[in-house]
Design a protein around this motif. Structure first.
Motif, PDB file in Angstrom:
ATOM      1  N   LYS A 103      26.103  49.804  41.683  1.00 43.28           N
ATOM      2  CA  LYS A 103      26.300  48.376  41.522  1.00 43.28           C
ATOM      3  C   LYS A 103      27.024  48.136  40.202  1.00 43.28           C
ATOM      4  O   LYS A 103      26.652  48.700  39.174  1.00 43.28           O
ATOM      5  CB  LYS A 103      24.938  47.679  41.512  1.00 43.28           C
ATOM      6  CG  LYS A 103      24.989  46.192  41.500  1.00 43.28           C
ATOM      7  CD  LYS A 103      23.568  45.652  41.608  1.00 43.28           C
ATOM      8  CE  LYS A 103      23.582  44.151  41.725  1.00 43.28           C
ATOM      9  NZ  LYS A 103      22.218  43.616  41.850  1.00 43.28           N
ATOM     10  N   LEU A 104      28.074  47.297  40.261  1.00 42.59           N
ATOM     11  CA  LEU A 104      28.813  46.971  39.043  1.00 42.59           C
ATOM     12  C   LEU A 104      27.941  46.143  38.119  1.00 42.59           C
ATOM     13  O   LEU A 104      27.382  45.124  38.519  1.00 42.59           O
ATOM     14  CB  LEU A 104      30.088  46.191  39.359  1.00 42.59           C
ATOM     15  CG  LEU A 104      31.312  47.013  39.755  1.00 42.59           C
ATOM     16  CD1 LEU A 104      32.491  46.094  40.023  1.00 42.59           C
ATOM     17  CD2 LEU A 104      31.670  48.050  38.738  1.00 42.59           C
ATOM     18  N   GLY A 114      35.485  48.310  34.069  1.00 50.97           N
ATOM     19  CA  GLY A 114      34.162  47.754  34.280  1.00 50.97           C
ATOM     20  C   GLY A 114      33.108  48.811  34.028  1.00 50.97           C
ATOM     21  O   GLY A 114      33.403  49.913  33.541  1.00 50.97           O
ATOM     22  N   GLU A 115      31.882  48.480  34.365  1.00 46.23           N
ATOM     23  CA  GLU A 115      30.786  49.435  34.238  1.00 46.23           C
ATOM     24  C   GLU A 115      29.984  49.425  35.532  1.00 46.23           C
ATOM     25  O   GLU A 115      29.814  48.382  36.166  1.00 46.23           O
ATOM     26  CB  GLU A 115      29.875  49.063  33.064  1.00 46.23           C
ATOM     27  CG  GLU A 115      30.533  49.268  31.723  1.00 46.23           C
ATOM     28  CD  GLU A 115      29.615  48.923  30.553  1.00 46.23           C
ATOM     29  OE1 GLU A 115      28.523  48.337  30.780  1.00 46.23           O
ATOM     30  OE2 GLU A 115      29.997  49.217  29.427  1.00 46.23           O
ATOM     31  N   VAL A 116      29.503  50.579  35.902  1.00 47.62           N
ATOM     32  CA  VAL A 116      28.726  50.720  37.122  1.00 47.62           C
ATOM     33  C   VAL A 116      27.470  51.521  36.802  1.00 47.62           C
ATOM     34  O   VAL A 116      27.503  52.436  35.982  1.00 47.62           O
ATOM     35  CB  VAL A 116      29.561  51.396  38.242  1.00 47.62           C
ATOM     36  CG1 VAL A 116      29.958  52.798  37.868  1.00 47.62           C
ATOM     37  CG2 VAL A 116      28.814  51.391  39.556  1.00 47.62           C
ATOM     38  N   LYS A 117      26.374  51.131  37.436  1.00 55.39           N
ATOM     39  CA  LYS A 117      25.120  51.852  37.247  1.00 55.39           C
ATOM     40  C   LYS A 117      24.883  52.731  38.466  1.00 55.39           C
ATOM     41  O   LYS A 117      24.774  52.246  39.591  1.00 55.39           O
ATOM     42  CB  LYS A 117      23.957  50.885  37.067  1.00 55.39           C
ATOM     43  CG  LYS A 117      22.658  51.575  36.711  1.00 55.39           C
ATOM     44  CD  LYS A 117      21.584  50.561  36.367  1.00 55.39           C
ATOM     45  CE  LYS A 117      20.341  51.289  35.882  1.00 55.39           C
ATOM     46  NZ  LYS A 117      19.309  50.355  35.441  1.00 55.39           N
ATOM     47  N   GLY A 136      28.065  42.828  39.937  1.00 55.14           N
ATOM     48  CA  GLY A 136      27.042  42.745  40.972  1.00 55.14           C
ATOM     49  C   GLY A 136      27.483  43.290  42.316  1.00 55.14           C
ATOM     50  O   GLY A 136      26.679  43.411  43.236  1.00 55.14           O
ATOM     51  N   THR A 137      28.773  43.616  42.463  1.00 55.96           N
ATOM     52  CA  THR A 137      29.299  44.123  43.735  1.00 55.96           C
ATOM     53  C   THR A 137      28.826  45.560  43.974  1.00 55.96           C
ATOM     54  O   THR A 137      28.807  46.386  43.056  1.00 55.96           O
ATOM     55  CB  THR A 137      30.843  44.082  43.729  1.00 55.96           C
ATOM     56  OG1 THR A 137      31.260  42.758  43.441  1.00 55.96           O
ATOM     57  CG2 THR A 137      31.407  44.536  45.056  1.00 55.96           C
ATOM     58  N   ILE A 154      32.101  48.518  48.765  1.00 56.71           N
ATOM     59  CA  ILE A 154      31.458  48.894  50.026  1.00 56.71           C
ATOM     60  C   ILE A 154      31.570  47.706  50.959  1.00 56.71           C
ATOM     61  O   ILE A 154      31.064  46.634  50.673  1.00 56.71           O
ATOM     62  CB  ILE A 154      29.977  49.266  49.831  1.00 56.71           C
ATOM     63  CG1 ILE A 154      29.838  50.490  48.936  1.00 56.71           C
ATOM     64  CG2 ILE A 154      29.305  49.502  51.186  1.00 56.71           C
ATOM     65  CD1 ILE A 154      28.415  50.851  48.600  1.00 56.71           C
ATOM     66  N   GLU A 155      32.281  47.899  52.064  1.00 54.15           N
ATOM     67  CA  GLU A 155      32.440  46.836  53.055  1.00 54.15           C
ATOM     68  C   GLU A 155      31.226  46.865  53.972  1.00 54.15           C
ATOM     69  O   GLU A 155      30.882  47.895  54.527  1.00 54.15           O
ATOM     70  CB  GLU A 155      33.714  47.047  53.876  1.00 54.15           C
ATOM     71  CG  GLU A 155      34.987  47.059  53.052  1.00 54.15           C
ATOM     72  CD  GLU A 155      35.312  45.717  52.402  1.00 54.15           C
ATOM     73  OE1 GLU A 155      34.904  44.670  52.951  1.00 54.15           O
ATOM     74  OE2 GLU A 155      35.941  45.727  51.332  1.00 54.15           O
TER      75      GLU A 155
END
Length: 156
Positions: A103-104, A114-117, A136-137, A154-155
């Motif tokens: 999740k971003l 950006g950052e992603v966890k 949040g995507t 992710i679609e």
């Protein structure tokens, strides 16, 4: 003369049978230690040597059968075994992140990473085709370039 399992064996045959059993045991032990399918073929070749010994073929024939059986097995099954074993590759370190979802936590813009966890860690990220992705995507890691992840939405 010895009588083993109803077979009449002479001392040289008993010695050769012991040698072939030793070859089989060593090959199986080596295979157990490596698990790479490098020596199991020689165990089967050793069985061929024992069979030749029991039907009282000369030692040189036993060695030829041992070598031939081992070689045929290596040439016929090793490529298939390597192909099957390649699928069990375990990804380690950062490469294991490819394919993982996250999740971003910070939006990706045209000008900023950006950052992603993922896996309880924060990583810098860029999008696959340089598009903006909102915070949040849900994303999936497609690649790793340098010290940042290349991600895509992710679609659902």
């Amino acid at each position: 003369m010895s009588n083993i399992l109803g077979l009449s064996l002479e001392t040289p045959q008993i010695i050769m049978i012991a040698i072939w059993f030793l070859v089989i045991i060593i090959a199986v032990l080596l295979e157990e230690q490596t698990a790479e399918l490098v020596s199991i073929w020689f165990a089967v070749g050793g069985v061929g040597g024992i069979v030749c010994c029991l039907i009282k073929l000369p030692e040189y024939v036993q060695f030829i059968v041992f070598a031939a059986v081992s070689l045929v097995l290596v040439l016929s099954t090793r490529p298939l075994a390597k192909k099957l074993m390649k699928n069990s590759e375990v990804k380690t370190n950062i490469n294991r992140l490819v394919g993982m979802k996250g999740k971003l936590t910070k939006a990706i813009t045209e000008d900023e990473k950006g950052e992603v966890k993922i896996d309880y860690q924060i990583w810098q990220a860029v999008s696959v085709d340089n598009k903006e992705i909102a915070e949040g995507t849900q994303i999936v890691v497609k690649d790793i370039v340098g010290n940042h992840l290349v991600v895509d939405i992710i679609e659902e």
